[in-house]
Structure formats: C-alpha cells, structure tokens
Design a protein around this motif. Structure first.
Motif, PDB file in Angstrom:
ATOM      1  N   ASN A 134       0.834  -1.226   0.011  1.00  0.00           N
ATOM      2  CA  ASN A 134       0.069  -0.066   0.082  1.00  0.00           C
ATOM      3  C   ASN A 134       0.838   1.267   0.090  1.00  0.00           C
ATOM      4  OD1 ASN A 134      -3.307   0.028   0.248  1.00  0.00           O
ATOM      5  ND2 ASN A 134      -2.517  -1.924   1.107  1.00  0.00           N
ATOM      6  N   ALA A 135       2.078   1.282   0.630  1.00  0.00           N
ATOM      7  CA  ALA A 135       2.842   2.475   0.800  1.00  0.00           C
ATOM      8  C   ALA A 135       3.688   2.765  -0.725  1.00  0.00           C
ATOM      9  CB  ALA A 135       4.074   2.051   1.670  1.00  0.00           C
ATOM     10  N   PHE A 136       3.858   1.464  -1.194  1.00  0.00           N
ATOM     11  CA  PHE A 136       4.296   1.694  -2.621  1.00  0.00           C
ATOM     12  C   PHE A 136       3.328   2.016  -3.674  1.00  0.00           C
ATOM     13  CE2 PHE A 136       7.937  -1.321  -1.158  1.00  0.00           C
ATOM     14  CZ  PHE A 136       8.919  -0.602  -1.780  1.00  0.00           C
ATOM     15  N   ASN A 137       2.454   1.474  -3.571  1.00  0.00           N
ATOM     16  CA  ASN A 137       1.306   1.846  -4.238  1.00  0.00           C
ATOM     17  C   ASN A 137       0.663   3.317  -4.363  1.00  0.00           C
ATOM     18  OD1 ASN A 137      -0.918  -1.098  -3.913  1.00  0.00           O
ATOM     19  ND2 ASN A 137       0.668  -0.671  -5.035  1.00  0.00           N
ATOM     20  N   ARG A 138       0.731   3.877  -2.986  1.00  0.00           N
ATOM     21  CA  ARG A 138       0.389   5.232  -2.998  1.00  0.00           C
ATOM     22  C   ARG A 138       1.474   6.172  -3.659  1.00  0.00           C
ATOM     23  NH1 ARG A 138      -2.849   2.291  -0.704  1.00  0.00           N
ATOM     24  NH2 ARG A 138      -4.811   2.925   0.171  1.00  0.00           N
ATOM     25  N   VAL A 139       2.646   5.979  -3.269  1.00  0.00           N
ATOM     26  CA  VAL A 139       3.831   6.834  -3.825  1.00  0.00           C
ATOM     27  C   VAL A 139       3.581   6.804  -5.300  1.00  0.00           C
ATOM     28  CG1 VAL A 139       6.304   6.894  -4.185  1.00  0.00           C
ATOM     29  CG2 VAL A 139       5.445   6.588  -1.819  1.00  0.00           C
ATOM     30  N   ASN A 140       3.533   5.559  -5.995  1.00  0.00           N
ATOM     31  CA  ASN A 140       3.968   5.446  -7.421  1.00  0.00           C
ATOM     32  C   ASN A 140       2.510   5.978  -8.033  1.00  0.00           C
ATOM     33  OD1 ASN A 140       6.182   4.104  -7.871  1.00  0.00           O
ATOM     34  ND2 ASN A 140       5.469   2.206  -6.949  1.00  0.00           N
ATOM     35  N   ALA A 141       1.221   5.948  -7.519  1.00  0.00           N
ATOM     36  CA  ALA A 141       0.089   6.492  -7.866  1.00  0.00           C
ATOM     37  C   ALA A 141       0.131   8.071  -7.727  1.00  0.00           C
ATOM     38  CB  ALA A 141      -1.156   5.931  -7.202  1.00  0.00           C
ATOM     39  N   ILE A 142       0.611   8.483  -6.830  1.00  0.00           N
ATOM     40  CA  ILE A 142       0.615  10.019  -6.670  1.00  0.00           C
ATOM     41  C   ILE A 142       1.669  10.678  -7.573  1.00  0.00           C
ATOM     42  CG2 ILE A 142       1.250  11.718  -5.065  1.00  0.00           C
ATOM     43  CD1 ILE A 142       0.522   9.972  -2.616  1.00  0.00           C
ATOM     44  N   VAL A 143       2.704  10.192  -7.867  1.00  0.00           N
ATOM     45  CA  VAL A 143       3.526  10.441  -8.819  1.00  0.00           C
ATOM     46  C   VAL A 143       3.488  10.024 -10.117  1.00  0.00           C
ATOM     47  CG1 VAL A 143       5.413  11.219  -7.034  1.00  0.00           C
ATOM     48  CG2 VAL A 143       5.622   8.878  -8.319  1.00  0.00           C
ATOM     49  N   GLN A 144       2.509   9.027 -10.397  1.00  0.00           N
ATOM     50  CA  GLN A 144       1.895   8.610 -11.825  1.00  0.00           C
ATOM     51  C   GLN A 144       3.289   7.819 -12.452  1.00  0.00           C
ATOM     52  OE1 GLN A 144       0.052  11.673 -13.969  1.00  0.00           O
ATOM     53  NE2 GLN A 144      -1.818  11.616 -12.646  1.00  0.00           N
ATOM     54  N   ASN A 145       3.904   7.110 -11.647  1.00  0.00           N
ATOM     55  CA  ASN A 145       4.992   6.006 -12.116  1.00  0.00           C
ATOM     56  C   ASN A 145       4.314   5.364 -13.128  1.00  0.00           C
ATOM     57  OD1 ASN A 145       7.269   7.127 -11.198  1.00  0.00           O
ATOM     58  ND2 ASN A 145       7.392   6.034  -9.258  1.00  0.00           N
ATOM     59  N   PRO A 146       4.693   5.241 -14.518  1.00  0.00           N
ATOM     60  CA  PRO A 146       3.967   4.351 -15.442  1.00  0.00           C
ATOM     61  C   PRO A 146       4.472   3.105 -15.341  1.00  0.00           C
ATOM     62  CG  PRO A 146       5.896   5.609 -16.523  1.00  0.00           C
ATOM     63  CD  PRO A 146       5.655   6.220 -15.158  1.00  0.00           C
ATOM     64  N   GLY A 147       3.728   1.905 -15.833  1.00  0.00           N
ATOM     65  CA  GLY A 147       3.981   0.569 -15.885  1.00  0.00           C
ATOM     66  C   GLY A 147       4.392   0.084 -17.217  1.00  0.00           C
ATOM     67  N   GLY A 148       5.046  -1.050 -17.150  1.00  0.00           N
ATOM     68  CA  GLY A 148       5.541  -1.578 -18.458  1.00  0.00           C
ATOM     69  C   GLY A 148       6.761  -2.000 -18.925  1.00  0.00           C
ATOM     70  N   ASP A 149       7.855  -1.295 -18.275  1.00  0.00           N
ATOM     71  CA  ASP A 149       9.043  -1.126 -18.509  1.00  0.00           C
ATOM     72  C   ASP A 149      10.107  -2.069 -17.425  1.00  0.00           C
ATOM     73  OD1 ASP A 149       8.798   0.438 -20.694  1.00  0.00           O
ATOM     74  OD2 ASP A 149       9.239   2.298 -19.665  1.00  0.00           O
ATOM     75  N   TYR A 150       9.414  -2.741 -16.524  1.00  0.00           N
ATOM     76  CA  TYR A 150      10.041  -3.451 -15.328  1.00  0.00           C
ATOM     77  C   TYR A 150      10.608  -4.751 -15.930  1.00  0.00           C
ATOM     78  CZ  TYR A 150      11.017  -6.065 -11.245  1.00  0.00           C
ATOM     79  OH  TYR A 150      11.611  -6.807 -10.320  1.00  0.00           O
ATOM     80  N   ARG A 151      11.959  -4.863 -15.257  1.00  0.00           N
ATOM     81  CA  ARG A 151      12.628  -6.270 -15.953  1.00  0.00           C
ATOM     82  C   ARG A 151      12.493  -7.090 -14.518  1.00  0.00           C
ATOM     83  NH1 ARG A 151      15.126  -2.157 -17.359  1.00  0.00           N
ATOM     84  NH2 ARG A 151      17.036  -2.498 -15.999  1.00  0.00           N
ATOM     85  N   VAL A 152      12.473  -8.407 -14.834  1.00  0.00           N
ATOM     86  CA  VAL A 152      12.345  -9.220 -13.503  1.00  0.00           C
ATOM     87  C   VAL A 152      13.855  -9.085 -12.884  1.00  0.00           C
ATOM     88  CG1 VAL A 152      12.381 -11.733 -12.770  1.00  0.00           C
ATOM     89  CG2 VAL A 152      10.688 -10.683 -14.483  1.00  0.00           C
ATOM     90  N   GLY A 153      13.653  -9.127 -11.514  1.00  0.00           N
ATOM     91  CA  GLY A 153      14.904  -8.810 -10.854  1.00  0.00           C
ATOM     92  C   GLY A 153      15.587  -7.358 -10.716  1.00  0.00           C
ATOM     93  N   GLN A 154      15.091  -6.644 -11.525  1.00  0.00           N
ATOM     94  CA  GLN A 154      15.482  -5.025 -11.631  1.00  0.00           C
ATOM     95  C   GLN A 154      16.031  -4.495 -10.304  1.00  0.00           C
ATOM     96  OE1 GLN A 154      13.007  -2.670 -14.338  1.00  0.00           O
ATOM     97  NE2 GLN A 154      14.004  -0.803 -13.248  1.00  0.00           N
ATOM     98  N   PHE A 155      15.167  -4.770  -9.424  1.00  0.00           N
ATOM     99  CA  PHE A 155      15.244  -3.970  -7.919  1.00  0.00           C
ATOM    100  C   PHE A 155      15.897  -4.974  -6.974  1.00  0.00           C
ATOM    101  CE2 PHE A 155      11.412  -1.512  -9.491  1.00  0.00           C
ATOM    102  CZ  PHE A 155      12.453  -0.492  -9.877  1.00  0.00           C
ATOM    103  N   ALA A 156      16.148  -6.143  -7.499  1.00  0.00           N
ATOM    104  CA  ALA A 156      17.099  -7.285  -6.284  1.00  0.00           C
ATOM    105  C   ALA A 156      18.476  -6.621  -5.970  1.00  0.00           C
ATOM    106  CB  ALA A 156      17.233  -8.362  -7.048  1.00  0.00           C
TER     107      ALA A 156
END
Length: 156
Positions: A134-156
C-alpha cells in the motif's frame, strides 16, 4: 506517460524509497509463501490503481512459476476456481485492508478465516506485505509512475 517526479532520483524521495525497499527485503525469508505474497501485492496494486507495482509483481510472479491463468484471474478471485482456501483468505484480508474507507477495515470474520490458514508469524507477514505494498502503491500513484518497463529482478 511520464512520472510527475523522479521520486527515486530525488534525495528525500530516494532515501524514503530505499528504506521501504529494505523493509520489503525483510519479508523475503518470512514464513508466508512467496506465492501468497505476490498474489497479495497484485491484488492490492489492482485495487489501488498502481500500474508500476502491478507490472513488477505480475512479472515477478510469472518468473517464480505462477501461471498466466492465476495471474489473470487475481482481480476476480472470488469467481475463479484456481485459488486455494488459504489464498482466498489472504486476498479477502488484502481487499478489506485496501478498502478501509469503504467498510471500516478488516472484519473479525475475515481475520478469523485467515487465522484458520496461517499461524501468527504468517499473519504478521501478511499484514506487513499488505502495509508495504500500500505504501508503494500510494507513492507510485501520486507521482504517476508508469508501468510496462520493469525487468524481472531489476530491484533485487
């Protein structure tokens, strides 16, 4: 679509995000299965309208072996036959926790049902996963981070 703010690149936002990312790493070895964690993250992200989190967690779930059918049916889990009773209990708690303004939070009935399937450590992890996504969702929704470019393991 461009984000309103490069939150990770901002000194204040970046520090905050690194902190909550670190908190999430603490759930990696929790007794709550990765399958349930990813189902919860996907459902919360759907409810909260967070494209980037949904992008991340559908791809991570698929990479961990989750099927396309189950990923595609998370949004309608009540009408789907592919989820276990434990998964359903976790998804119900997730929905109620994400929609607190609609009904006052997680009902005693939903909590008792989850407690039939999970021990206290697993319940603690479930609450943590829900709170964190929920914390991540809210930050991303507020700043309108777009989806679609994520690569598996990108934030590991």
């Amino acid at each position: 679509m461009n984000a309103r703010l490069d939150y990770f690149g901002n000194p204040v936002g970046g520090k905050f995000m690194r902190t909550i990312v670190s908190a999430g790493r603490g759930l990696t070895d929790s007794p709550l299965s990765l399958t349930i964690q990813e189902l919860v993250r996907m459902r919360a992200s759907q409810i909260n309208g967070c494209a980037v989190c949904l992008d991340i967690h559908t791809k991570e779930a698929a990479a961990a072996g989750e099927t396309d059918v189950r990923i595609n049916l998370v949004a309608v889990w009540r009408e789907a036959t592919v989820f276990s009773e434990a998964e359903r209990a976790a998804l119900e708690v997730t929905e109620q926790a994400c929609r607190m303004a609609d009904g006052g939070g997680v009902t005693d009935e939903a909590w008792a049902n989850a407690a039939k399937h999970f021990d206290e450590d697993q319940l603690a992890a479930l609450v943590a996963v829900i709170a964190l996504i929920n914390a991540f969702n809210r930050v991303n929704a507020i700043v309108q981070n777009p989806g679609g470019d994520y690569r598996v393991g990108q934030f590991a």
